[in-house]
Design an enzyme around this catalytic site. Structure first.
Site, PDB file in Angstrom:
ATOM      1  N   LYS A  16       0.852  -1.344  -0.028  1.00  0.00           N
ATOM      2  CA  LYS A  16       0.334   0.012  -0.026  1.00  0.00           C
ATOM      3  C   LYS A  16       0.927   1.205   0.198  1.00  0.00           C
ATOM      4  O   LYS A  16       0.429   2.209   0.865  1.00  0.00           O
ATOM      5  CB  LYS A  16      -0.837   0.194   1.178  1.00  0.00           C
ATOM      6  CG  LYS A  16      -1.908  -1.098   1.272  1.00  0.00           C
ATOM      7  CD  LYS A  16      -2.773  -1.034   2.323  1.00  0.00           C
ATOM      8  CE  LYS A  16      -3.876  -2.104   2.391  1.00  0.00           C
ATOM      9  NZ  LYS A  16      -4.614  -2.695   1.316  1.00  0.00           N
ATOM     10  N   CYS A  17       1.937   1.303  -0.844  1.00  0.00           N
ATOM     11  CA  CYS A  17       3.037   2.458  -0.940  1.00  0.00           C
ATOM     12  C   CYS A  17       2.758   3.027  -2.263  1.00  0.00           C
ATOM     13  O   CYS A  17       2.373   2.402  -3.217  1.00  0.00           O
ATOM     14  CB  CYS A  17       4.229   1.704  -0.697  1.00  0.00           C
ATOM     15  SG  CYS A  17       5.599   2.781  -0.811  1.00  0.00           S
ATOM     16  N   GLY A  18       3.253   4.201  -2.382  1.00  0.00           N
ATOM     17  CA  GLY A  18       3.211   4.811  -3.584  1.00  0.00           C
ATOM     18  C   GLY A  18       4.206   4.325  -4.612  1.00  0.00           C
ATOM     19  O   GLY A  18       4.072   4.582  -5.739  1.00  0.00           O
TER      20      GLY A  18
END
Length: 163
Positions: free
Chosen positions: A40-42
């Site tokens: 759930k990271c850029g």
């Protein structure tokens, strides 16, 4: 682990998403790219680039090892089963994925403490998707920060030198 300064990457072991031991010693003779990951990271779309890198270089001997970490912004909250399913369904990941570990602080996995001892403070992961390139003999050759794309010219040149 005492004597980290004397260790090679081959002295460390992770666990796979299903809990099996994954000793890096089993990868001796191959260059290895170890990447701390998060779902759930850029930078999560880097999974697709890592998969393409795997497909391009695995036939020539490169190993890629994904190591999930929830240390940065709580961006890997899932269970091992959820992580595996996410990586497969969203990015078609076929390279080995490990069980979640800590990459920083007192509970950091010994591998991540070792990279800092070998390459200094700047090698310490500061976010998800730091990449660590290990040579065939288990020596840390280079590291790449999160913003460096896995299939960048810089990363590919470093891999090519080790193949």
């Amino acid at each position: 682990m005492p004597g980290l300064k004397m260790a090679s990457a081959h002295d460390f072991s992770f666990s796979t998403l299903n809990g099996a031991a994954y000793p890096l010693r089993a990868l001796a003779g191959s260059p290895v790219l170890v990447v701390n990951t998060a779902s759930k990271c850029g930078f999560t779309p880097q999974y697709a680039r890592l998969q393409r890198l795997w497909e391009e270089y695995a036939p020539r001997g490169l190993k890629i090892v994904g190591v999930p970490c929830n240390d940065f912004g709580g961006q890997e909250p899932g269970t091992e089963a959820e992580i595996g399913q996410f990586c497969q369904l969203n990015y078609g990941v076929t390279f080995p994925m490990m069980a979640k570990v800590h990459a920083i602080g007192a509970p950091a996995h010994p591998f991540f403490r070792w990279v800092v001892e070998k390459k200094g403070f700047l090698a310490k992961p500061r976010w998800n998707f730091y990449k660590y390139l290990i040579d065939k003999d288990g020596r840390l050759q280079d590291f790449f920060i999160a913003a460096t794309k896995p299939d960048s010219t810089r990363v590919k040149r470093a891999i090519e030198r080790l193949l």
